[in-house]
Enzyme design. Structure first.
Site, short mmCIF file in Angstrom:
data_model
loop_
_atom_site.label_atom_id
_atom_site.label_comp_id
_atom_site.label_asym_id
_atom_site.label_seq_id
_atom_site.Cartn_x
_atom_site.Cartn_y
_atom_site.Cartn_z
N ALA A 91 -32.42 4.46 37.73
CA ALA A 91 -33.34 3.39 38.16
C ALA A 91 -33.22 2.17 37.26
O ALA A 91 -33.31 2.26 36.04
CB ALA A 91 -34.78 3.91 38.13
N THR A 138 -23.89 0.72 31.47
CA THR A 138 -22.84 -0.14 32.00
C THR A 138 -21.90 -0.61 30.90
O THR A 138 -22.29 -0.70 29.74
CB THR A 138 -23.51 -1.36 32.68
N ASP A 139 -20.70 -0.98 31.31
CA ASP A 139 -19.76 -1.56 30.34
C ASP A 139 -20.17 -2.97 29.93
O ASP A 139 -19.66 -3.52 28.95
CB ASP A 139 -18.32 -1.56 30.90
N GLU A 140 -21.12 -3.57 30.70
CA GLU A 140 -21.49 -4.96 30.40
C GLU A 140 -22.19 -5.10 29.06
O GLU A 140 -22.28 -6.21 28.53
CB GLU A 140 -22.38 -5.52 31.53
N TYR A 163 -29.52 -9.11 32.29
CA TYR A 163 -29.29 -7.74 32.78
C TYR A 163 -28.66 -6.88 31.69
O TYR A 163 -29.19 -5.82 31.33
CB TYR A 163 -28.39 -7.76 34.02
N LYS A 167 -30.11 -3.61 29.57
CA LYS A 167 -29.46 -2.30 29.58
C LYS A 167 -29.12 -1.89 28.14
O LYS A 167 -29.27 -0.72 27.77
CB LYS A 167 -28.18 -2.32 30.44
N LEU A 203 -20.29 -8.00 44.95
CA LEU A 203 -19.09 -8.64 45.47
C LEU A 203 -18.47 -7.96 46.70
O LEU A 203 -18.32 -8.60 47.74
CB LEU A 203 -18.03 -8.73 44.35
#
Ligand code: NAD
Ligand code: DAU
Length: 357
Positions: A91, A138-140, A163, A167, A203
């Site tokens: 979530a 995430t890899d971000e 974002y 995270k 995308l």
């Protein structure tokens, strides 16, 4: 020690990856447990993703609880009622562009929500070590790469968007609960997913839907930003491997080893769509429209996932060609799903605000 995996609380189970994970679980011969899906049903949550699961397993091995992960009472009640021994926390607010226009919800859900779940797990589990809190990240969080480097599990965090910053904060909280309270946790940092049930603000599904309507295909900036794409089922199998064999307190990178510039990917998608729809090869390419760049747009992501491959014997099983083909086929076969999403308020907002940026 790994979790006994009798009752898995899947948070965000009505979203893209969460719903794919629920489908994945019920296909595993060695999974005999029950799944409780905790989802607030934001614009991105869609119970239509789980219709077949509902039909087959509801009230027996599948339960849905509409709840906000920031609500301590509701979350704790689920732990007690279903004797949860495993959490997979999907979530989140997940879309980078939205976080730029409205970061508050990201801070709230991604940080306070994860904190609330951690507290509920700590309260409910005490000193138990036969349980697991798996946090999907995430890899971000690692920031942006130059031309040739990779993200490793040891790479320092350097998030650039609201974002990814939210995270990153949630990852740190999960890690802190391991070190401070010995809560059994694992974390995974994954690259870009694609596949069925992907909400068309991202995308690949956005491009597919726009092609279906012969609308412009908005490519940000010079289109040379690079992402590493993984078919969603392979992400699910990686998470399942971590649930079964992951070491407590460890982080695992998950990736597709499959880097594409956005413009090459969109061109490729145009060709796949043209083939499926019996159009000339370049039919959709004329719709490609360069638009203003995303502020703070990370240039390149690339994951090194040797650790999960070597330690947990995970490997991806779907080639990019097959994955794209399966994805396009799924969208073409699910016009009702698309229609319902298109009629939703969020998609109307997206239409008005994004296309011409
Ligand atoms: P998504 O936006 O499709 O789904 C998110 C789900 O979470 C929705 O069902 C939504 O209703 C639910 N949700 C949102 N806020 C909630 C709250 N406060 N309480 C309860 N439920 C809430 O997201 P996704 O793409 O499936 O991503 C799932 C997770 O995987 C996220 O944590 C994301 O950061 C991570 N991740 C995504 C990708 C990707 O490529 N999509 C890659 C790596 C990691
Ligand atoms: O890397 C993992 C992350 O991948 C996840 O943590 C996020 O939850 C997920 O949304 C995704 O983030 P991205 O920002 O990479 O995904 P998105 O699909 O939004 O964009 C992919 C790339 O395409 C990015 O470089 C921006 C670009 N883009 C995106 C859209 C929506 C465009 O050029 N045009 C568009 O219309």
């Amino acid at each position: 020690m790994s979790s006994s995996i009798s009752t898995i609380a899947v948070t965000g189970g009505a979203g893209f990856i969460g719903s794919n994970f629920v489908h994945f679980l019920f296909k595993q011969a060695d999974f005999k447990g029950i799944v409780v899906n905790i989802d607030k049903l934001t614009y991105a949550g869609n119970l239509e993703n789980l219709v077949e699961i509902e039909k087959k397993h509801a009230g027996k091995r599948y339960f849905f609880k509409k709840a906000d992960i920031c609500d301590p009472e509701k979350v704790s009640a689920v732990f007690t009622k279903y004797a949860v021994d495993t959490v997979v926390n999907f979530a989140a607010e997940s879309h980078v562009d939205r976080s730029i226009y409205g970061p508050k919800e990201f801070v709230h859900t991604n940080i306070i929500g994860t904190f609330t779940l951690l507290e509920a797990a700590k309260e409910s589990w005490g000193d138990r070590q036969d349980v697991l809190f798996h946090h999907v990240s995430t890899d971000e969080v690692f920031g942006s790469l130059g031309e040739s480097d990779f993200f490793y599990e040891t790479t320092s965090y350097d998030p650039r968007s609201p974002y990814s910053a939210s995270k990153a904060a949630s990852d740190h909280l999960v890690s802190a609960y391991f070190h401070t309270y010995h809560l059994p946790v694992t974390i995974s940092n994954c690259s870009n997913n694609y596949g069925p049930y992907h909400f068309p603000e991202k995308l690949i599904p956005l491009m597919i839907l726009n092609m279906l309507e012969e609308k412009p295909l908005p490519v940000y900036g010079d289109g040379k930003n690079i992402r590493d794409w993984l078919f969603v089922e392979d992400h699910c199998s990686a998470i399942y491997a971590i649930l079964k064999k992951g070491r407590h307190g460890e982080t695992y990178n998950i990736g597709g080893e499959n880097e594409w510039t956005n413009i090459d990917l969109v061109n490729r998608l145009c060709e796949t769509m043209a083939k499926k729809n019996n159009k000339p090869k370049d039919h959709y390419k004329k719709l490609i429209t360069y638009v203003n760049d995303r502020p703070g747009h990370d240039r390149r992501y690339a994951i090194n996932c040797d650790k999960i491959k070597n330690e947990l014997s995970w490997k991806r099983s779907v080639t990019f060609e097959e994955g794209l083909d399966r994805t396009v086929t799924w969208y073409l076969a699910n016009s009702q799903w698309i229609e319902h999403v298109r009629n939703g308020e969020y998609h109307k907002w997206l239409d008005k605000n994004y296309q011409g940026r």
